[in-house]
Design a protein around this motif. Structure first.
Motif, PDB file in Angstrom:
ATOM      1  N   PRO A  46       0.834  -1.209   0.000  1.00 55.54           N
ATOM      2  CA  PRO A  46       0.000   0.000   0.000  1.00 55.54           C
ATOM      3  C   PRO A  46       0.873   1.265   0.000  1.00 55.54           C
ATOM      4  CG  PRO A  46      -0.640  -1.504   1.777  1.00 55.54           C
ATOM      5  CD  PRO A  46       0.661  -1.991   1.246  1.00 55.54           C
ATOM      6  N   ARG A  47       0.354   2.294  -0.639  1.00 54.30           N
ATOM      7  CA  ARG A  47       1.066   3.581  -0.693  1.00 54.30           C
ATOM      8  C   ARG A  47       0.053   4.695  -0.704  1.00 54.30           C
ATOM      9  NH1 ARG A  47       6.463   3.461  -3.043  1.00 54.30           N
ATOM     10  NH2 ARG A  47       6.891   1.315  -3.592  1.00 54.30           N
ATOM     11  N   HIS A  48       0.496   5.884  -0.309  1.00 53.50           N
ATOM     12  CA  HIS A  48      -0.364   7.050  -0.507  1.00 53.50           C
ATOM     13  C   HIS A  48      -0.124   7.606  -1.908  1.00 53.50           C
ATOM     14  CE1 HIS A  48       3.208   9.404   0.387  1.00 53.50           C
ATOM     15  NE2 HIS A  48       3.298   8.842   1.585  1.00 53.50           N
ATOM     16  N   GLY A  49      -1.025   8.502  -2.331  1.00 58.66           N
ATOM     17  CA  GLY A  49      -0.998   9.008  -3.708  1.00 58.66           C
ATOM     18  C   GLY A  49       0.359   9.558  -4.109  1.00 58.66           C
TER      19      GLY A  49
ATOM     20  N   ARG B 290      -1.279  13.016   7.934  1.00 59.08           N
ATOM     21  CA  ARG B 290      -2.444  12.204   7.605  1.00 59.08           C
ATOM     22  C   ARG B 290      -2.531  12.089   6.090  1.00 59.08           C
ATOM     23  NH1 ARG B 290      -8.095  13.185   7.828  1.00 59.08           N
ATOM     24  NH2 ARG B 290      -9.160  11.291   8.497  1.00 59.08           N
ATOM     25  N   ALA B 291      -2.668  10.876   5.578  1.00 62.48           N
ATOM     26  CA  ALA B 291      -2.719  10.680   4.119  1.00 62.48           C
ATOM     27  C   ALA B 291      -3.575   9.465   3.809  1.00 62.48           C
ATOM     28  CB  ALA B 291      -1.315  10.471   3.567  1.00 62.48           C
TER      29      ALA B 291
ATOM     30  N   LEU C  46      -3.235  11.712 -11.738  1.00 68.79           N
ATOM     31  CA  LEU C  46      -3.118  10.631 -10.756  1.00 68.79           C
ATOM     32  C   LEU C  46      -4.350  10.537  -9.867  1.00 68.79           C
ATOM     33  CD1 LEU C  46      -1.429   8.411  -9.457  1.00 68.79           C
ATOM     34  CD2 LEU C  46      -0.405  10.148  -7.977  1.00 68.79           C
ATOM     35  N   TYR C  47      -4.799  11.673  -9.312  1.00 69.77           N
ATOM     36  CA  TYR C  47      -5.909  11.584  -8.354  1.00 69.77           C
ATOM     37  C   TYR C  47      -7.211  11.146  -9.012  1.00 69.77           C
ATOM     38  CZ  TYR C  47      -2.628  12.683  -4.746  1.00 69.77           C
ATOM     39  OH  TYR C  47      -1.563  12.594  -3.882  1.00 69.77           O
TER      40      TYR C  47
END
Lengths: 119, 119
Positions: free
Chosen positions: B29-32, B79-80, B54-55
């Motif tokens: 898992p990764r954040h954007g 927080r992400a 991307l978003y």
């Protein structure tokens, strides 16, 4: 590009169509319909070029000086516009080929990273 | 895709971004922001993903059930939203990989035809 998951043939990725048109004309001048056919046949029916994409692409390539068009007579004895590659078009083809190879390699590095790069 | 001939990095071809995002999340898992960075680094800085592409892609992939998102805390202690691949996403990745390989092969047949097929 629109996705057509039910159609086994692939829609052309935007940005590769110009390259394929230029490449097809390296084999000699052709009319628009002939260019579409050449791409379909040469790709073993995998790539199809919609008329709605092909003609705007041809128009754009002429405008940029990469193709010249002239009226001629098709094999079906019909009047048709034939397109041929200009010297500037040949130079552009080389640039597009480099760009495509670079893209394929870059995506390959993500899809199939060297074993050490994988977790 | 927009062409940026002055920028040596390649704009991502439309249609390959989803595949690259899914592939990147196969490593965990990764954040954007981390997904964009992984694509850039793994491609040796050749591919850049604009935030504006991307978003929306992440949002679309979540909506289709290929990713799940949850809030977490980034390495910078912020927080992400973190994204992870679902089983359906893994299956989709395989389909996209097949499609991409097929496209690369089909274009290769046009760009580098077997000698006998050339005039």
């Amino acid at each position: 590009m629109t996705r057509t998951p039910d159609d086994p043939r692939l829609e052309l990725l935007q940005g590769t169509l110009d390259m394929l048109v230029l490449r097809t004309l390296q084999w000699g001048p052709r009319h628009g319909h002939g260019i579409g056919q050449a791409i379909r046949r040469q790709s073993e029916e995998l790539l199809k070029v919609e008329t709605g994409s092909l003609y705007p692409a041809l128009h754009r390539l002429v405008k940029r000086g990469w193709l010249k068009s002239e009226w001629g007579v098709s094999e079906a004895n019909q009047r048709a516009k034939f397109y041929r590659l200009t010297p500037a078009g040949r130079a552009q083809l080389i640039r597009e080929q480099d760009r495509w190879s670079q893209l394929v390699r870059a995506i390959g590095r993500i899809m199939n990273p060297a074993p050490a790069a994988e977790e």
